[in-house]
Motif scaffolding. Structure first.
Motif, PDB file in Angstrom:
ATOM      1  N   LYS A  50     -21.722 -10.399  88.849  1.00  0.00           N
ATOM      2  CA  LYS A  50     -22.084 -11.266  87.723  1.00  0.00           C
ATOM      3  C   LYS A  50     -22.978 -10.567  86.702  1.00  0.00           C
ATOM      4  CE  LYS A  50     -21.686 -15.415  90.477  1.00  0.00           C
ATOM      5  NZ  LYS A  50     -22.379 -16.549  91.055  1.00  0.00           N
ATOM      6  N   PHE A  51     -23.446  -9.358  87.017  1.00  0.00           N
ATOM      7  CA  PHE A  51     -24.354  -8.635  86.123  1.00  0.00           C
ATOM      8  C   PHE A  51     -23.597  -8.113  84.909  1.00  0.00           C
ATOM      9  CE2 PHE A  51     -26.498  -4.518  85.067  1.00  0.00           C
ATOM     10  CZ  PHE A  51     -27.619  -5.066  84.482  1.00  0.00           C
ATOM     11  N   ARG A  52     -24.113  -8.397  83.731  1.00  0.00           N
ATOM     12  CA  ARG A  52     -23.539  -7.919  82.475  1.00  0.00           C
ATOM     13  C   ARG A  52     -24.611  -7.111  81.747  1.00  0.00           C
ATOM     14  NH1 ARG A  52     -19.573  -8.469  84.756  1.00  0.00           N
ATOM     15  NH2 ARG A  52     -18.242 -10.271  84.703  1.00  0.00           N
ATOM     16  N   PRO A  53     -24.494  -5.769  81.739  1.00  0.00           N
ATOM     17  CA  PRO A  53     -25.520  -4.939  81.117  1.00  0.00           C
ATOM     18  C   PRO A  53     -25.477  -5.017  79.593  1.00  0.00           C
ATOM     19  CG  PRO A  53     -23.708  -3.585  81.844  1.00  0.00           C
ATOM     20  CD  PRO A  53     -23.420  -4.977  82.332  1.00  0.00           C
ATOM     21  N   LYS A  54     -26.623  -4.693  78.980  1.00  0.00           N
ATOM     22  CA  LYS A  54     -26.684  -4.620  77.523  1.00  0.00           C
ATOM     23  C   LYS A  54     -25.900  -3.390  77.067  1.00  0.00           C
ATOM     24  CE  LYS A  54     -31.167  -4.528  77.249  1.00  0.00           C
ATOM     25  NZ  LYS A  54     -32.528  -4.530  76.701  1.00  0.00           N
ATOM     26  N   HIS A  55     -25.548  -3.407  75.791  1.00  0.00           N
ATOM     27  CA  HIS A  55     -24.792  -2.286  75.228  1.00  0.00           C
ATOM     28  C   HIS A  55     -25.568  -0.976  75.361  1.00  0.00           C
ATOM     29  CE1 HIS A  55     -22.010  -0.122  72.729  1.00  0.00           C
ATOM     30  NE2 HIS A  55     -23.014   0.259  71.941  1.00  0.00           N
TER      31      HIS A  55
END
Length: 77
Positions: free
Chosen positions: A47-52
């Protein structure tokens, strides 16, 4: 959800790191300059969505390790 041999959840990126013989999470941490927690979450938390900016740093780290892959190939961004 993907599980490894010990029952931990793994992401596509986590399985890719495990399949590499010449690198591991520690080498990615050192090459990218990212924290241990961030790399751990990338490998284990689906579920982790890293920043750009995080993705850019890790891509640069993988390039330093001479891996011709992009983190975007493993994530649903």
């Amino acid at each position: 959800m993907l599980f490894n041999k010990l029952g931990q959840t793994r992401t596509k990126f986590g399985y890719w790191v495990e399949s590499q013989k010449d690198i591991n999470q520690s080498k990615i941490i050192n090459a990218s300059g990212m924290s241990k927690g961030t790399i751990y979450r990338l490998c284990n938390d689906p579920k982790f969505r890293p920043k750009h900016s995080t993705v850019v740093c890790i891509n640069k780290g993988l390039a330093k390790l001479k891996k011709n892959v992009r983190l975007e190939d493993f994530l649903n961004l």
